[in-house]
Write an enzyme that holds these catalytic residues in place. Sequence first.
Site, mmCIF file in Angstrom:
data_model
loop_
_atom_site.group_PDB
_atom_site.id
_atom_site.type_symbol
_atom_site.label_atom_id
_atom_site.label_comp_id
_atom_site.label_asym_id
_atom_site.label_seq_id
_atom_site.Cartn_x
_atom_site.Cartn_y
_atom_site.Cartn_z
ATOM 1 N N CYS A 53 3.349 -1.489 -15.893
ATOM 2 C CA CYS A 53 4.192 -2.677 -16.060
ATOM 3 C C CYS A 53 5.681 -2.335 -15.988
ATOM 4 O O CYS A 53 6.088 -1.183 -16.151
ATOM 5 C CB CYS A 53 3.870 -3.378 -17.371
ATOM 6 N N CYS A 55 8.098 -2.984 -18.069
ATOM 7 C CA CYS A 55 8.754 -2.467 -19.274
ATOM 8 C C CYS A 55 8.454 -0.975 -19.473
ATOM 9 O O CYS A 55 9.234 -0.269 -20.107
ATOM 10 C CB CYS A 55 8.436 -3.290 -20.510
#
Length: 145
Positions: A53, A55
């Site tokens: 992902c 993040c």
Amino acid sequence: MSMSFDAYMRDMVQPMRDQLTQIGVKELRTPEEVVDQLENAKGTALLVVNSVCGCAAGQCRPGVAQALENEVKPDHLFTVFAGQDKEATAKAREYITGYPPSSPSIALFKDGELVHFIQRHQIEDRSAEMIAADLKQAFNEFCQG
């Protein structure tokens, strides 16, 4: 010549793995490696649950890299890759008690006990610098002496 989806994912994910292994974090790819390494890690051990992902890319891995520039560091540095090495990740999560599964996330153990944990929601909403500061504070508290 078409590449299988698994091969494509492996190629795509490799740089995400390298971002941690290049700074000395040891990948645990099987449940057996997780057990062997975590059970025998004397002192302090950092475990990064990596993921694909945004993040993880923007905050988690850079935050870990910055934190490891600290003078005080954990004795052992490990990572598992959620969604890629599923069995190893599931086994690693057994050591992270009291929290729901979360990736990316960062766990710090001292003598086998979970002493600090940063969950995904604490990564998503913070900068790499804030995550590094959080980890450095934990390293200074738990990784000395």
